[in-house]
Write an enzyme that holds these catalytic residues in place. Structure first.
Site, short mmCIF file in Angstrom:
data_model
loop_
_atom_site.label_atom_id
_atom_site.label_comp_id
_atom_site.label_asym_id
_atom_site.label_seq_id
_atom_site.Cartn_x
_atom_site.Cartn_y
_atom_site.Cartn_z
N ASP A 230 0.82 -1.21 0.00
CA ASP A 230 0.00 0.00 0.00
C ASP A 230 0.86 1.27 0.00
O ASP A 230 1.90 1.34 0.67
CB ASP A 230 -0.85 -0.03 1.28
CG ASP A 230 -1.81 1.13 1.40
OD1 ASP A 230 -2.78 1.15 0.63
OD2 ASP A 230 -1.59 2.02 2.25
N GLU A 299 1.15 -0.43 -4.93
CA GLU A 299 0.17 0.63 -5.19
C GLU A 299 0.93 1.94 -5.34
O GLU A 299 1.45 2.50 -4.37
CB GLU A 299 -0.83 0.76 -4.05
CG GLU A 299 -1.95 1.70 -4.45
CD GLU A 299 -2.43 2.64 -3.38
OE1 GLU A 299 -3.56 3.13 -3.53
OE2 GLU A 299 -1.70 2.92 -2.42
C1 NOJ Z 1 -4.20 3.36 -0.36
C2 NOJ Z 1 -5.35 2.44 -0.11
O1 NOJ Z 1 -5.71 1.83 -1.31
C3 NOJ Z 1 -6.46 3.29 0.47
O2 NOJ Z 1 -7.67 2.60 0.56
C4 NOJ Z 1 -6.01 3.76 1.83
O3 NOJ Z 1 -6.99 4.62 2.36
C5 NOJ Z 1 -4.69 4.52 1.72
N1 NOJ Z 1 -3.74 3.85 0.90
C6 NOJ Z 1 -4.07 4.69 3.07
O4 NOJ Z 1 -3.63 3.45 3.54
#
Ligand code: NOJ
Length: 574
Positions: A230, A299
């Site tokens: 993430d 991500e």
């Molecule tokens: C990216 C995640 O996909 C999202 O859902 C989250 O709120 C933020 N990162 C913070 O962790």
């Protein structure tokens, strides 16, 4: 051609992997993650087993056969760890435990084992950038206990000429407002690039880096197949906290919104690369021991060129171009331009990872017009690369509507009533629609977000009964990926593209398929028979379900004048 059709019909009658033509002598050996479909499960919204209105691990276990039905092989679980749920699990208070609302460690173990029995792989979400402020590390850091003192990014702030102490700089949280929060107990500010309950870890501290590696290892030791990492862009910040980030000048963006600034000091600093390499080295080390490949997908919202640079050191960021960068209404030339980039001048290690939706963005069927839902699934599953499907895309689920005063998502709530529609993620997180019974069979209780009222017809059970439903079409597109051309073959994007249609060839040896899809606003009649296609006809092997009978499955169609209406697509065997 006739023989092929008969074989195809016979094969379809016997099962899911109907189109297999594999020849083990000549097909390449690819890592599993290059031939798989990844399916994102958002645990809160997938299936509730205990009636509390929130999905859980037992619920997922009870629906594992769904993935077999679809022909999906890899499950990615969004966070199910211990968490106060301020950001619905992305605020973790213990990286090594399951939140009781989702079940237990034993349930997780069972999920992985049951999935494995069915030939399914499991990838888990991992949140390396921040923890919940309820985390033991943060509490100890607040109290300046030993090594935990510098686990987070702390600052005394800046003293103004009038003596007032304010945040050290102008950095903004992705979820609105200052990225700094004052902590009374420690008498310092801490950094949070997301909500204030998500404190940013201090990656310049080697103990933190080690803790994170160990926590990743903890889940890998359950025998899972990989990780989705993430928010990797936010891992590092500059050490000089007096540096303000420059204004972006983005028109119409209020000054408390993240996009009002550029982020040279907080986003994707060069040190992030070292971290990714460290993580990948651990995965590679495990592979050396047991021969099992693990996949790490990142991500990070960026463009094709930056993804290519990341591939040079072995990283695999998701490609969000089809999630974030398309105009509405859609234009096929623009879509094809973004797709083509994935295959142009890329390092040998580059591998496309297409996504059309996720838990952070509006659903594809709502955003790009419901008539295009099947067309986007056809596109996603026939392109060269690893596709990721967000739960519900296979049944063409649409966004729900949520009033501001019923909002749950902190991003939407922070945006306020006038702007929450631009960012709230409640709309695209509604419960999975399983049946036409109450609450779509998701729960026997009150669901944490409302079920989309269209569940009476848009649900797994009803769609199973209709051969042309989104669900059954998805299954057909997934099965295409067992064909050599889609599994191992190359892609030729130099076919017909205009504002309405895009098309491409998938080829392996003498096996050739043409995919043509109208994602535009008007009908398009085109001559596909020339150029790279070089064939007067093709046999339809998959459709978007809404085509005229002359283009139905198994029809032979002339390619010199092929008309596709908006939302229509065909896969043709040449
Ligand atoms: C990216 C995640 O996909 C999202 O859902 C989250 O709120 C933020 N990162 C913070 O962790």
């Amino acid at each position: 051609m006739k023989t092929f059709c008969l074989l195809l019909l016979a094969a379809l009658a016997v099962g899911d992997l109907a189109y297999s033509e594999s020849d083990p002598q000549t097909t390449p050996v690819l890592p599993w993650w290059k031939t798989t479909i990844i399916y994102q499960i958002y645990p809160r919204s997938f299936k509730d087993s205990d009636g509390d209105g929130i999905g859980d691990l037992q619920g997922i276990i009870s629906e594992l056969q769904h993935f077999q039905y679809l022909g999906v092989e890899t499950l990615w679980l969004s966070p199910f760890y211990k968490s106060p749920q301020k950001d619905f699990g992305y605020d973790i208070s213990d990286q090594r435990d399951v939140d009781p609302m989702f079940g237990s460690i034993e349930d997780f173990r069972k999920l992985v084992a049951e999935a494995k029995k069915l030939g399914l792989r499991t990838i888990v979400d991992f949140v390396p950038n921040h923890t919940s402020t309820d985390h033991d590390w943060f509490q100890k850091s607040v109290r300046r206990e030993g090594k935990y003192t510098d686990y987070y990014v702390w600052s005394d702030g800046k003293t103004l000429p009038n003596g007032t102490v304010v945040a050290p700089n102008n950095w903004l949280s992705v979820f609105y407002g200052s990225a700094w929060e004052w902590n009374d107990q420690r008498q310092q500010y801490y950094l949070h690039q997301f909500i204030k309950e998500q404190a940013d870890l201090n990656y310049r501290n080697p103990d933190v880096r080690e803790e994170i590696l160990l926590a990743m290892r903890y889940w890998l030791d359950f025998g899972i197949d990989g990780l989705r990492m993430d928010a990797i862009g936010q891992l590092y910040e500059v050490t000089d906290l007096s540096l303000d980030e420059p204004l972006s000048g983005a028109p119409g963006v209020p000054l408390n919104e993240y996009d009002s600034l550029l982020h040279p000091y907080t986003n994707f600093l060069p040190e992030v690369k070292d971290e990714i390499i460290r993580w990948q080295t651990m995965l590679d080390g495990m592979e050396k021991v047991d021969g099992r490949q693990r996949f790490m997908v990142l991500e990070y919202y960026t463009d094709s060129d930056s993804r290519a640079k990341m591939a040079e050191y072995g990283a695999h960021p998701f490609n969000f171009d089809l999630v974030d960068n398309l105009d509405i209404p859609t234009n096929a030339s623009q879509i094809m331009a973004l797709i083509s980039e994935e295959y142009m001048d890329k390092p040998a290690s580059y591998w496309p990872t297409f996504v059309i939706g996720n838990h952070d963005r509006n659903r594809v069927a709502s955003k790009y017009n419901p008539r295009n839902a099947n067309a986007f699934n056809m596109l996603l599953l026939t392109l060269k690369g690893t596709p990721t499907t967000y739960y519900g895309e296979e049944i063409a689920m649409e966004d729900i509507d949520v009033a501001y005063n019923e909002s749950q998502d902190p991003w939407g709530i922070n945006a306020g009533p006038d702007r929450y529609r631009l960012v709230s993620r409640d709309f695209n997180r509604s419960p999975m629609q399983w049946t036409s019974v109450s609450e779509a069979g998701f729960t026997t209780g009150k669901p944490w977000l409302p079920v989309n009222p269209d569940y009476l017809t848009v649900n797994v059970a009803s769609e199973k009964l209709n051969p042309k439903s989104p669900l059954n079409l998805y299954k057909e597109y997934a099965a295409l990926r067992q064909l050599n051309a889609f599994k191992y073959g190359d892609i030729d994007v130099n076919v017909i593209t205009n504002d309405n249609v895009l098309s491409f060839l998938r080829e392996f040896g003498s096996e050739r398929y043409l995919v043509c899809i109208n994602l535009g606003q008007s009908p398009s009649t085109d001559d596909y028979s020339q150029g790279a296609v070089n064939s007067p006809t093709g046999v339809v092997i998959a459709t978007t379900g809404n085509v005229p009978s002359a283009q139905d499955k198994f029809s032979t169609v002339s390619l010199d004048s092929l008309t596709l209406q908006p939302g229509q697509g065909l896969v043709l065997k040449l």
